[in-house]
Scaffold this motif. Structure first.
Motif, mmCIF file in Angstrom:
data_model
loop_
_atom_site.group_PDB
_atom_site.id
_atom_site.type_symbol
_atom_site.label_atom_id
_atom_site.label_comp_id
_atom_site.label_asym_id
_atom_site.label_seq_id
_atom_site.Cartn_x
_atom_site.Cartn_y
_atom_site.Cartn_z
ATOM 1 N N ASP A 193 0.448 56.835 -50.785
ATOM 2 C CA ASP A 193 0.470 56.700 -49.325
ATOM 3 C C ASP A 193 1.686 55.874 -48.929
ATOM 4 O OD1 ASP A 193 -0.035 56.496 -46.628
ATOM 5 O OD2 ASP A 193 -1.858 55.293 -46.853
ATOM 6 N N LEU A 194 2.706 56.556 -48.404
ATOM 7 C CA LEU A 194 3.954 55.908 -48.007
ATOM 8 C C LEU A 194 4.001 55.800 -46.488
ATOM 9 C CD1 LEU A 194 6.311 57.895 -50.400
ATOM 10 C CD2 LEU A 194 5.314 55.627 -50.765
ATOM 11 N N TRP A 195 4.311 54.595 -46.000
ATOM 12 C CA TRP A 195 4.269 54.357 -44.556
ATOM 13 C C TRP A 195 5.277 53.279 -44.173
ATOM 14 C CZ3 TRP A 195 1.739 57.239 -41.121
ATOM 15 C CH2 TRP A 195 1.574 56.759 -39.819
ATOM 16 N N HIS A 196 6.298 53.669 -43.432
ATOM 17 C CA HIS A 196 7.295 52.744 -42.897
ATOM 18 C C HIS A 196 7.875 51.811 -43.954
ATOM 19 C CE1 HIS A 196 6.850 53.880 -38.646
ATOM 20 N NE2 HIS A 196 5.617 54.196 -39.012
ATOM 21 N N GLY A 197 8.330 52.388 -45.057
ATOM 22 C CA GLY A 197 9.023 51.619 -46.086
ATOM 23 C C GLY A 197 8.138 50.879 -47.054
ATOM 24 N N LYS A 198 6.843 51.101 -46.979
ATOM 25 C CA LYS A 198 5.895 50.470 -47.895
ATOM 26 C C LYS A 198 4.988 51.528 -48.503
ATOM 27 C CE LYS A 198 7.119 46.219 -47.387
ATOM 28 N NZ LYS A 198 7.785 45.540 -48.487
ATOM 29 N N CYS A 199 4.425 51.188 -49.635
ATOM 30 C CA CYS A 199 3.414 52.051 -50.255
ATOM 31 C C CYS A 199 2.065 51.389 -50.011
ATOM 32 C CB CYS A 199 3.684 52.199 -51.747
ATOM 33 S SG CYS A 199 2.518 53.310 -52.557
ATOM 34 N N ARG A 200 1.283 51.981 -49.120
ATOM 35 C CA ARG A 200 0.002 51.377 -48.756
ATOM 36 C C ARG A 200 -1.040 51.540 -49.839
ATOM 37 N NH1 ARG A 200 -1.056 53.231 -42.576
ATOM 38 N NH2 ARG A 200 -1.156 55.264 -43.586
ATOM 39 N N ASP A 201 -0.885 52.584 -50.679
ATOM 40 C CA ASP A 201 -1.859 52.813 -51.750
ATOM 41 C C ASP A 201 -1.309 53.839 -52.722
ATOM 42 O OD1 ASP A 201 -4.192 52.440 -53.139
ATOM 43 O OD2 ASP A 201 -5.510 53.196 -51.566
ATOM 44 N N GLY A 202 -1.810 53.808 -53.923
ATOM 45 C CA GLY A 202 -1.464 54.795 -54.927
ATOM 46 C C GLY A 202 -2.534 54.767 -55.997
ATOM 47 N N TYR A 203 -3.109 55.920 -56.289
ATOM 48 C CA TYR A 203 -4.186 55.956 -57.282
ATOM 49 C C TYR A 203 -4.349 57.365 -57.841
ATOM 50 C CZ TYR A 203 -6.653 57.463 -53.040
ATOM 51 O OH TYR A 203 -7.011 58.100 -51.879
ATOM 52 N N PRO A 204 -4.861 57.453 -59.080
ATOM 53 C CA PRO A 204 -5.166 58.770 -59.650
ATOM 54 C C PRO A 204 -6.357 59.379 -58.914
ATOM 55 C CG PRO A 204 -5.159 57.042 -61.339
ATOM 56 C CD PRO A 204 -5.095 56.368 -60.011
#
Length: 142
Positions: free
Chosen positions: A53-64
């Motif tokens: 989950d990419l949002w305004h220059g940040k990764c808000r979440d990442g998971y398998p």
């Protein structure tokens, strides 16, 4: 460094994206999440899917996520494991891979074309957190 595409690698990528000022700058207006589907190949015997989950220059979440996932994303990238390896090794560039269908895209290609610096920033971060053993197919077993 972590081995692609392990959960540890994904965690390292989230950390890298959130700490990379160059990525934060080029992706400051980006709004979009991505499902990455890695199809079997080499010694990777089972499909792997993860969500970023990419949002305004940040990764808000990442998971398998499971193969039979119900997660919806603005973009889905699909490719055999070997093509992701070539991308991470720098043998193919991301836009070239999309345009030559080495990576399949479900989503609006025009958005990616208008945001090439963001795409390149994500791939640069992916390359920066990848352990060299990634390229030894015999070493990686799911």
């Amino acid at each position: 460094m972590a081995t692609f595409p392990t959960p540890e690698w994904l965690s390292a990528l989230v950390e890298k994206l959130n700490g990379d000022q160059k990525y934060a700058h080029v992706a400051r207006n980006w709004e979009g999440d991505i499902l990455v589907q890695i199809d079997p190949g080499g010694s990777l015997k089972d499909q792997i899917v993860f969500y970023i989950d990419l949002w305004h220059g940040k990764c808000r979440d990442g998971y398998p996520v499971g193969v039979e996932n119900s997660v919806k994303a603005a973009f889905t990238l699909k490719a055999p494991y070997e093509n992701y390896v070539r991308l991470l090794k720098g043998e193919i560039e991301p836009m070239q891979a999309l345009l030559t269908r080495k990576l399949a895209l479900n989503g609006n290609m025009a958005v990616l074309i208008c945001n090439v610096p963001t795409v390149l920033g994500v791939v640069r971060c992916c390359r920066g957190g990848t352990h060299p053993v990634l390229f030894d197919f015999a070493h990686f077993v799911v």
